[in-house]
Design an enzyme around this catalytic site. Structure first.
Site, PDB file in Angstrom:
ATOM      1  N   THR A  42      -2.374  -5.157  -7.844  1.00 21.27           N
ATOM      2  CA  THR A  42      -3.735  -5.006  -7.313  1.00 21.27           C
ATOM      3  C   THR A  42      -4.161  -3.538  -7.186  1.00 21.27           C
ATOM      4  O   THR A  42      -5.350  -3.254  -7.185  1.00 21.27           O
ATOM      5  CB  THR A  42      -3.878  -5.689  -5.941  1.00 21.27           C
ATOM      6  OG1 THR A  42      -2.937  -5.099  -5.025  1.00 21.27           O
ATOM      7  CG2 THR A  42      -3.651  -7.182  -6.040  1.00 21.27           C
TER       8      THR A  42
ATOM      9  N   ASP B 202      10.153  -8.889  -8.629  1.00 19.79           N
ATOM     10  CA  ASP B 202       9.009  -8.298  -7.922  1.00 19.79           C
ATOM     11  C   ASP B 202       9.123  -6.773  -7.817  1.00 19.79           C
ATOM     12  O   ASP B 202       8.415  -6.152  -7.028  1.00 19.79           O
ATOM     13  CB  ASP B 202       8.788  -8.915  -6.533  1.00 19.79           C
ATOM     14  CG  ASP B 202       7.420  -8.533  -5.958  1.00 19.79           C
ATOM     15  OD1 ASP B 202       6.465  -8.416  -6.742  1.00 19.79           O
ATOM     16  OD2 ASP B 202       7.316  -8.302  -4.740  1.00 19.79           O
TER      17      ASP B 202
ATOM     18  N   CYS C  27       7.239  -8.786 -12.288  1.00 22.40           N
ATOM     19  CA  CYS C  27       7.467  -7.385 -11.941  1.00 22.40           C
ATOM     20  C   CYS C  27       6.186  -6.628 -12.278  1.00 22.40           C
ATOM     21  O   CYS C  27       5.277  -7.187 -12.890  1.00 22.40           O
ATOM     22  CB  CYS C  27       8.668  -6.822 -12.712  1.00 22.40           C
ATOM     23  SG  CYS C  27       8.615  -7.174 -14.466  1.00 22.40           S
ATOM     24  N   HIS C  28       6.121  -5.392 -11.835  1.00 21.93           N
ATOM     25  CA  HIS C  28       4.886  -4.610 -11.998  1.00 21.93           C
ATOM     26  C   HIS C  28       5.212  -3.216 -12.545  1.00 21.93           C
ATOM     27  O   HIS C  28       6.352  -2.753 -12.440  1.00 21.93           O
ATOM     28  CB  HIS C  28       4.190  -4.397 -10.648  1.00 21.93           C
ATOM     29  CG  HIS C  28       4.008  -5.629  -9.817  1.00 21.93           C
ATOM     30  ND1 HIS C  28       3.031  -6.559 -10.069  1.00 21.93           N
ATOM     31  CD2 HIS C  28       4.668  -6.076  -8.718  1.00 21.93           C
ATOM     32  CE1 HIS C  28       3.091  -7.531  -9.164  1.00 21.93           C
ATOM     33  NE2 HIS C  28       4.082  -7.257  -8.336  1.00 21.93           N
TER      34      HIS C  28
ATOM     35  N   ARG D 234      -4.433 -13.290 -13.243  1.00 22.66           N
ATOM     36  CA  ARG D 234      -4.011 -13.486 -11.863  1.00 22.66           C
ATOM     37  C   ARG D 234      -5.241 -13.553 -10.962  1.00 22.66           C
ATOM     38  O   ARG D 234      -6.111 -12.678 -11.015  1.00 22.66           O
ATOM     39  CB  ARG D 234      -3.144 -12.298 -11.447  1.00 22.66           C
ATOM     40  CG  ARG D 234      -2.423 -12.487 -10.130  1.00 22.66           C
ATOM     41  CD  ARG D 234      -1.630 -11.237  -9.796  1.00 22.66           C
ATOM     42  NE  ARG D 234      -0.586 -11.529  -8.840  1.00 22.66           N
ATOM     43  CZ  ARG D 234       0.004 -10.606  -8.086  1.00 22.66           C
ATOM     44  NH1 ARG D 234      -0.354  -9.331  -8.191  1.00 22.66           N
ATOM     45  NH2 ARG D 234       0.948 -10.930  -7.234  1.00 22.66           N
TER      46      ARG D 234
ATOM     47  N   ASN E 117       4.366  -2.822  -0.837  1.00 14.84           N
ATOM     48  CA  ASN E 117       3.997  -3.120   0.565  1.00 14.84           C
ATOM     49  C   ASN E 117       5.114  -3.646   1.450  1.00 14.84           C
ATOM     50  O   ASN E 117       4.836  -4.196   2.514  1.00 14.84           O
ATOM     51  CB  ASN E 117       2.821  -4.122   0.623  1.00 14.84           C
ATOM     52  CG  ASN E 117       1.593  -3.595  -0.091  1.00 14.84           C
ATOM     53  OD1 ASN E 117       1.179  -2.474   0.177  1.00 14.84           O
ATOM     54  ND2 ASN E 117       1.037  -4.361  -1.003  1.00 14.84           N
TER      55      ASN E 117
ATOM     56  N   HIS F 202       5.461 -16.443  -5.615  1.00 12.68           N
ATOM     57  CA  HIS F 202       6.295 -16.387  -4.412  1.00 12.68           C
ATOM     58  C   HIS F 202       6.202 -17.659  -3.555  1.00 12.68           C
ATOM     59  O   HIS F 202       6.058 -17.593  -2.321  1.00 12.68           O
ATOM     60  CB  HIS F 202       5.938 -15.142  -3.589  1.00 12.68           C
ATOM     61  CG  HIS F 202       5.718 -13.902  -4.437  1.00 12.68           C
ATOM     62  ND1 HIS F 202       6.449 -13.643  -5.576  1.00 12.68           N
ATOM     63  CD2 HIS F 202       4.836 -12.861  -4.325  1.00 12.68           C
ATOM     64  CE1 HIS F 202       6.028 -12.510  -6.120  1.00 12.68           C
ATOM     65  NE2 HIS F 202       5.051 -12.012  -5.390  1.00 12.68           N
TER      66      HIS F 202
ATOM     67  N   TYR G  89      -3.932  -0.158  -1.364  1.00  9.62           N
ATOM     68  CA  TYR G  89      -2.770   0.691  -1.083  1.00  9.62           C
ATOM     69  C   TYR G  89      -2.568   1.662  -2.239  1.00  9.62           C
ATOM     70  O   TYR G  89      -3.050   1.409  -3.356  1.00  9.62           O
ATOM     71  CB  TYR G  89      -1.493  -0.155  -0.881  1.00  9.62           C
ATOM     72  CG  TYR G  89      -1.073  -0.950  -2.106  1.00  9.62           C
ATOM     73  CD1 TYR G  89      -0.256  -0.384  -3.089  1.00  9.62           C
ATOM     74  CD2 TYR G  89      -1.487  -2.263  -2.289  1.00  9.62           C
ATOM     75  CE1 TYR G  89       0.120  -1.107  -4.211  1.00  9.62           C
ATOM     76  CE2 TYR G  89      -1.109  -2.985  -3.407  1.00  9.62           C
ATOM     77  CZ  TYR G  89      -0.306  -2.402  -4.368  1.00  9.62           C
ATOM     78  OH  TYR G  89       0.055  -3.115  -5.484  1.00  9.62           O
TER      79      TYR G  89
ATOM     80  N   ARG H 208      -5.305  -9.014   2.484  1.00 12.18           N
ATOM     81  CA  ARG H 208      -4.954  -7.605   2.669  1.00 12.18           C
ATOM     82  C   ARG H 208      -4.857  -6.872   1.320  1.00 12.18           C
ATOM     83  O   ARG H 208      -4.712  -5.651   1.270  1.00 12.18           O
ATOM     84  CB  ARG H 208      -3.635  -7.482   3.447  1.00 12.18           C
ATOM     85  CG  ARG H 208      -2.425  -7.900   2.697  1.00 12.18           C
ATOM     86  CD  ARG H 208      -1.130  -7.866   3.484  1.00 12.18           C
ATOM     87  NE  ARG H 208      -0.171  -8.752   2.847  1.00 12.18           N
ATOM     88  CZ  ARG H 208       0.571  -8.431   1.808  1.00 12.18           C
ATOM     89  NH1 ARG H 208       0.507  -7.225   1.306  1.00 12.18           N
ATOM     90  NH2 ARG H 208       1.392  -9.314   1.275  1.00 12.18           N
TER      91      ARG H 208
HETATM   92  O1  0GZ Z   1       2.716  -9.079  -1.142  1.00 17.26           O
HETATM   93  C1  0GZ Z   1       2.307  -8.037  -1.726  1.00 17.26           C
HETATM   94  O2  0GZ Z   1       1.941  -7.027  -1.120  1.00 17.26           O
HETATM   95  C2  0GZ Z   1       2.204  -8.056  -3.195  1.00 17.26           C
HETATM   96  C3  0GZ Z   1       1.289  -7.208  -3.809  1.00 17.26           C
HETATM   97  C4  0GZ Z   1       1.098  -7.284  -5.151  1.00 17.26           C
HETATM   98  C5  0GZ Z   1       0.065  -6.512  -5.825  1.00 17.26           C
HETATM   99  O3  0GZ Z   1      -0.463  -5.586  -5.205  1.00 17.26           O
HETATM  100  O4  0GZ Z   1      -0.240  -6.843  -6.981  1.00 17.26           O
HETATM  101  O5  0GZ Z   1       1.846  -8.132  -5.909  1.00 17.26           O
HETATM  102  C6  0GZ Z   1       2.789  -8.943  -5.358  1.00 17.26           C
HETATM  103  O6  0GZ Z   1       3.415  -9.707  -6.123  1.00 17.26           O
HETATM  104  C7  0GZ Z   1       2.982  -8.903  -3.969  1.00 17.26           C
END
Ligand code: 0GZ
Length: 310
Positions: A83, A263, A38-39, A130, A268, A187, A55, A136
């Site tokens: 990211t 997640d 998770c974020h 990571r 996105n 994933h 983004y 993208r």
């Molecule tokens: O598929 C994604 O857009 C995505 C993005 C990010 C991130 O921006 O870190 O992390 C994820 O686990 C999945």
């Protein structure tokens, strides 16, 4: 839960905010379960998004993440650096330090990171870095730089989390198989689930795991991978059925090397934002026995992120 907000930043056009009224899952996760992917996003007013981001999300704070954890019945989180924060890990570290020991993390670092900075991340609860290969989401980083980072973090007992698309696995194979640490795939390596499960693409992923016992996989993100749907909304209990055979195959073949995560807050997504309660209800379809569920949700993440408690 409270509602998503945005601070001084303008969200990417078409951005879908996380789902503010998740249902209570019907599936009760085993005691001590870990949401291992998770974020947190910002909040941007406190922890600005990185200039190099691809983004701009809505905010998703640590308090909102911890409220979701409690609502879904989880005990702990593994927070993965998103990211949109680049290699600025301040929001992540703040979440870990505010978690009462209930969260550990995966950071993003550059070659220029100092040993003192790595030690401070470790003290905050970071246990991995990571490496992202999804074009993208990030700009290209040379492999020798990543390998140097992997060698340094290996000494701390950390692991490497890799995010890539299935079509890119052949090209990345030599690099991935040379990594000196445990390697955790985000994933499931993003399989194209409209292709056959016994076709060459998914077979290569299974071979990657079979031949390399240091490789683990997150069996997460059916909402990203599904082509057929239906989405996990409005009480839908048959969501994302096309992903089930793929995830179940990984869980049943490598039961001691799989992790699961919500997640949240689902960066996105374009078509819909899932109800996280229904995502939890997806778990028994991919891990059908109590034994597999306990490995997936408790034993495996504890071994990787809280080894001192085992
Ligand atoms: O598929 C994604 O857009 C995505 C993005 C990010 C991130 O921006 O870190 O992390 C994820 O686990 C999945």
């Amino acid at each position: 839960m409270s509602k998503p907000t945005t601070g001084p930043f303008e969200k990417t056009a078409g951005w879908l905010d996380w789902y503010a009224g998740p249902s209570k899952p019907k599936f009760q996760v085993p005691p001590g379960s870990v949401d291992a992917h998770c974020h947190v996003f910002g909040p941007g007013a406190e922890f600005p998004y990185a200039p190099e981001r691809k983004y701009t999300p809505c905010d998703a704070s640590k308090a909102q993440l911890f409220a979701l954890r409690d609502h879904l019945g989880f005990a702990r989180n593994v927070v993965v650096q998103a990211t949109c924060h680049g290699a600025d890990n301040r929001a992540l570290v703040d979440a870990l330090q505010s978690s009462d020991g209930k969260a550990r993390g995966v950071a993003t670092v550059k070659r220029s990171v100092t040993d003192d900075e790595l030690n401070a991340l470790h003290a905050a609860g970071v246990r991995g870095v990571r490496f992202n290969f999804v074009k993208r989401l990030v700009d290209f980083t040379p492999k020798d730089e990543l390998m140097e980072i992997a060698g340094r973090i290996a000494k701390l007992g950390w692991h490497v989390v890799i995010y890539f698309e299935a079509v890119d696995l052949p090209e990345l194979w030599d690099f991935f198989t040379a990594l000196p640490t445990t390697v955790v795939v985000d994933h499931m390596g993003r399989p194209d689930v409209s292709k056959p499960i016994d076709g060459p693409e998914f077979e290569l992923f299974l071979k990657f795991m079979r031949e390399h016992p240091n490789v683990w996989s997150k069996v997460s993100c059916p909402e990203r991978l599904s082509v057929s749907g239906p989405p996990a909304l409005d009480g839908e209990q048959s969501a994302y059925r096309d992903v089930v055979p793929f995830a179940r195959k990984v869980v049943e073949t490598f039961p001691d090397r799989v992790l699961w995560g919500t997640d949240w807050p689902h960066p996105n997504l374009k078509g819909h934002m899932p109800d996280d309660g229904l995502l939890v209800d997806f778990i028994p379809h991919i891990a059908p026995t109590a034994e597999l569920q306990k490995k997936l949700l408790v034993d495996n993440p504890m071994r990787l992120y809280w080894p001192e408690e085992k």
